[in-house]
Design a protein around this motif. Sequence first.
Motif, PDB file in Angstrom:
ATOM      1  N   UNK A  91      -7.207  -0.914   2.484  1.00  0.00           N
ATOM      2  CA  UNK A  91      -8.634  -1.206   2.508  1.00  0.00           C
ATOM      3  C   UNK A  91      -9.449  -0.108   1.842  1.00  0.00           C
ATOM      4  N   UNK A  92      -9.076   1.146   2.079  1.00  0.00           N
ATOM      5  CA  UNK A  92      -9.872   2.211   1.458  1.00  0.00           C
ATOM      6  C   UNK A  92      -9.698   2.205  -0.060  1.00  0.00           C
ATOM      7  N   UNK A  93      -8.504   1.799  -0.548  1.00  0.00           N
ATOM      8  CA  UNK A  93      -8.320   1.648  -1.995  1.00  0.00           C
ATOM      9  C   UNK A  93      -9.236   0.561  -2.542  1.00  0.00           C
ATOM     10  N   UNK A  94      -9.278  -0.571  -1.839  1.00  0.00           N
ATOM     11  CA  UNK A  94     -10.067  -1.701  -2.333  1.00  0.00           C
ATOM     12  C   UNK A  94     -11.565  -1.438  -2.216  1.00  0.00           C
ATOM     13  N   UNK A  95     -11.982  -0.769  -1.154  1.00  0.00           N
ATOM     14  CA  UNK A  95     -13.399  -0.427  -1.024  1.00  0.00           C
ATOM     15  C   UNK A  95     -13.794   0.580  -2.113  1.00  0.00           C
ATOM     16  N   UNK A  96     -12.888   1.487  -2.453  1.00  0.00           N
ATOM     17  CA  UNK A  96     -13.160   2.428  -3.541  1.00  0.00           C
ATOM     18  C   UNK A  96     -13.362   1.683  -4.861  1.00  0.00           C
ATOM     19  N   UNK A  98     -14.591  -1.336  -5.095  1.00  0.00           N
ATOM     20  CA  UNK A  98     -15.917  -1.951  -4.941  1.00  0.00           C
ATOM     21  C   UNK A  98     -17.015  -0.961  -5.333  1.00  0.00           C
ATOM     22  N   UNK A  99     -16.823   0.299  -4.992  1.00  0.00           N
ATOM     23  CA  UNK A  99     -17.817   1.335  -5.252  1.00  0.00           C
ATOM     24  C   UNK A  99     -17.875   1.723  -6.729  1.00  0.00           C
ATOM     25  N   UNK A 100     -16.753   1.640  -7.424  1.00  0.00           N
ATOM     26  CA  UNK A 100     -16.547   2.317  -8.706  1.00  0.00           C
ATOM     27  C   UNK A 100     -17.661   2.076  -9.732  1.00  0.00           C
ATOM     28  N   UNK A 101     -18.087   0.839  -9.935  1.00  0.00           N
ATOM     29  CA  UNK A 101     -19.080   0.520 -10.966  1.00  0.00           C
ATOM     30  C   UNK A 101     -20.484   0.332 -10.403  1.00  0.00           C
ATOM     31  N   UNK A 102     -20.711   0.773  -9.173  1.00  0.00           N
ATOM     32  CA  UNK A 102     -22.007   0.537  -8.545  1.00  0.00           C
ATOM     33  C   UNK A 102     -22.799   1.840  -8.388  1.00  0.00           C
ATOM     34  N   UNK A 103     -24.089   1.670  -8.173  1.00  0.00           N
ATOM     35  CA  UNK A 103     -25.024   2.782  -8.051  1.00  0.00           C
ATOM     36  C   UNK A 103     -24.862   3.457  -6.700  1.00  0.00           C
ATOM     37  N   UNK A 104     -24.501   4.730  -6.702  1.00  0.00           N
ATOM     38  CA  UNK A 104     -24.237   5.449  -5.457  1.00  0.00           C
ATOM     39  C   UNK A 104     -25.507   5.644  -4.626  1.00  0.00           C
ATOM     40  N   UNK A 116     -15.057   4.298   3.850  1.00  0.00           N
ATOM     41  CA  UNK A 116     -13.866   5.006   3.369  1.00  0.00           C
ATOM     42  C   UNK A 116     -13.590   6.229   4.247  1.00  0.00           C
ATOM     43  N   UNK A 117     -14.648   6.977   4.558  1.00  0.00           N
ATOM     44  CA  UNK A 117     -14.479   8.160   5.412  1.00  0.00           C
ATOM     45  C   UNK A 117     -13.956   7.764   6.793  1.00  0.00           C
ATOM     46  N   UNK A 118     -14.475   6.656   7.338  1.00  0.00           N
ATOM     47  CA  UNK A 118     -13.992   6.159   8.637  1.00  0.00           C
ATOM     48  C   UNK A 118     -12.501   5.847   8.579  1.00  0.00           C
ATOM     49  N   UNK A 119     -12.093   5.159   7.521  1.00  0.00           N
ATOM     50  CA  UNK A 119     -10.696   4.734   7.410  1.00  0.00           C
ATOM     51  C   UNK A 119      -9.757   5.939   7.305  1.00  0.00           C
ATOM     52  N   UNK A 120     -10.188   6.975   6.597  1.00  0.00           N
ATOM     53  CA  UNK A 120      -9.359   8.177   6.481  1.00  0.00           C
ATOM     54  C   UNK A 120      -9.168   8.818   7.854  1.00  0.00           C
ATOM     55  N   UNK A 121     -10.245   8.929   8.624  1.00  0.00           N
ATOM     56  CA  UNK A 121     -10.133   9.491   9.974  1.00  0.00           C
ATOM     57  C   UNK A 121      -9.230   8.637  10.858  1.00  0.00           C
ATOM     58  N   UNK A 122      -9.332   7.311  10.699  1.00  0.00           N
ATOM     59  CA  UNK A 122      -8.507   6.421  11.515  1.00  0.00           C
ATOM     60  C   UNK A 122      -7.023   6.603  11.203  1.00  0.00           C
ATOM     61  N   UNK A 123      -6.687   6.736   9.925  1.00  0.00           N
ATOM     62  CA  UNK A 123      -5.286   6.925   9.554  1.00  0.00           C
ATOM     63  C   UNK A 123      -4.709   8.191  10.185  1.00  0.00           C
ATOM     64  N   UNK A 147       4.304  -4.983  -3.006  1.00  0.00           N
ATOM     65  CA  UNK A 147       3.311  -6.036  -3.245  1.00  0.00           C
ATOM     66  C   UNK A 147       1.903  -5.473  -3.094  1.00  0.00           C
ATOM     67  N   UNK A 148       1.760  -4.494  -2.195  1.00  0.00           N
ATOM     68  CA  UNK A 148       0.458  -3.872  -1.989  1.00  0.00           C
ATOM     69  C   UNK A 148      -0.035  -3.105  -3.197  1.00  0.00           C
ATOM     70  N   UNK A 149       0.887  -2.544  -3.968  1.00  0.00           N
ATOM     71  CA  UNK A 149       0.486  -1.798  -5.165  1.00  0.00           C
ATOM     72  C   UNK A 149      -0.293  -2.702  -6.125  1.00  0.00           C
ATOM     73  N   UNK A 150       0.162  -3.937  -6.239  1.00  0.00           N
ATOM     74  CA  UNK A 150      -0.525  -4.887  -7.114  1.00  0.00           C
ATOM     75  C   UNK A 150      -1.799  -5.402  -6.456  1.00  0.00           C
ATOM     76  N   UNK A 151      -1.705  -5.734  -5.188  1.00  0.00           N
ATOM     77  CA  UNK A 151      -2.832  -6.323  -4.472  1.00  0.00           C
ATOM     78  C   UNK A 151      -4.055  -5.417  -4.494  1.00  0.00           C
ATOM     79  N   UNK A 152      -3.874  -4.130  -4.197  1.00  0.00           N
ATOM     80  CA  UNK A 152      -5.013  -3.229  -4.122  1.00  0.00           C
ATOM     81  C   UNK A 152      -5.637  -2.942  -5.484  1.00  0.00           C
ATOM     82  N   UNK A 153      -4.918  -3.272  -6.552  1.00  0.00           N
ATOM     83  CA  UNK A 153      -5.421  -2.976  -7.896  1.00  0.00           C
ATOM     84  C   UNK A 153      -6.117  -4.149  -8.558  1.00  0.00           C
ATOM     85  N   UNK A 154      -5.732  -5.389  -8.219  1.00  0.00           N
ATOM     86  CA  UNK A 154      -6.237  -6.541  -8.980  1.00  0.00           C
ATOM     87  C   UNK A 154      -6.985  -7.565  -8.141  1.00  0.00           C
ATOM     88  N   UNK A 155      -6.960  -7.454  -6.812  1.00  0.00           N
ATOM     89  CA  UNK A 155      -7.602  -8.470  -5.989  1.00  0.00           C
ATOM     90  C   UNK A 155      -9.103  -8.518  -6.283  1.00  0.00           C
TER      91      UNK A 155
END
Length: 306
Positions: A91-96, A98-104, A116-123, A147-155
């Motif tokens: 999830x943190x990969x996919x949320x990252x 989502x963030x990549x091309x957007x205005x911070x 993302x910060x929440x997910x890191x603490x949870x792990x 399978x996750x390597x592909x999923x997190x990159x192209x979903x």
Amino acid sequence: MAIETTADPLAGQTKKARQLLVSSSRHSYDPRLDIDWDAPLVEGKWFLPEKRCTLYSTPIWDTLTLEQKIVSSREEMASSIGLGVWTEHMLLHMVSRYIYDRNVATPQVQFALTEVADEVRHMIMFANVVEKMGSEVYLTPWRIRESGRLLKSVVPVAALWALILLTEEIFDQIQREVAADETVQPLVRTMSRIHVVEEARHISFARTELERFVPQLSKARLSALRTLLALSIQTFSQEFFNPLMYSRAGLPASARKEAVANPYVRETFSSAAERITTYYRSLGLIGGSSARIWRKAGFLKADSRD
């Protein structure tokens, strides 16, 4: 269930993100400080409510001593935490993404960064809880990791939020029960309570995103998303019965077979998924052949309609 919409979905999303940022500042935890890591485990307490153990009420369960049952609950909790760590990482990969091309500077991106910060603490919290329980970390099986390597990159983005809800809602329902059960170890209850509070914000934001994206999908893309979600829940149901957790608990190889056939497990699945399946149906994300996959996997009740 009808979905409430606003005249401007983007404005609604921005408002929701601002609200969640305020909530995050007021109701977030630091597991390093908010969990008493020095407190000993409590003798005789479970690591998972007894009725949620996969072998509960099976023939093999009735032959076990209380100590063996508690060890089994420990390994099942450790295994589910291992799946949770992998899910949070995905999830943190996919949320990252989502963030990549957007205005911070936008509330949406700032809340996504908070998530993302929440997910890191949870792990980190999950890994430390497993160690404190006296178990070992369970790695996600190789085929799932690959399978996750592909999923997190192209979903696609819409699928991102749908997958977030799929995993978070189901874990959320189980962890709410764990947090309230006084027969469960205080350590596990505290972990569950922290996760429930913080994931509630992630769930709320993901729902807002989905309600904006899904109505824009073509029939073909909606059908593809239905299939992806159905196959994901099918995989989840298979990986839930990790053979390693039975062997680490000192149980025979037949234990997994009994667990897979256990009707109490299907009840756990369907009750934990009831809220998300109702919601997905309201959006058109479950139906037709995808509903049959959900039902076969145990996450839809047998008498529910497609």
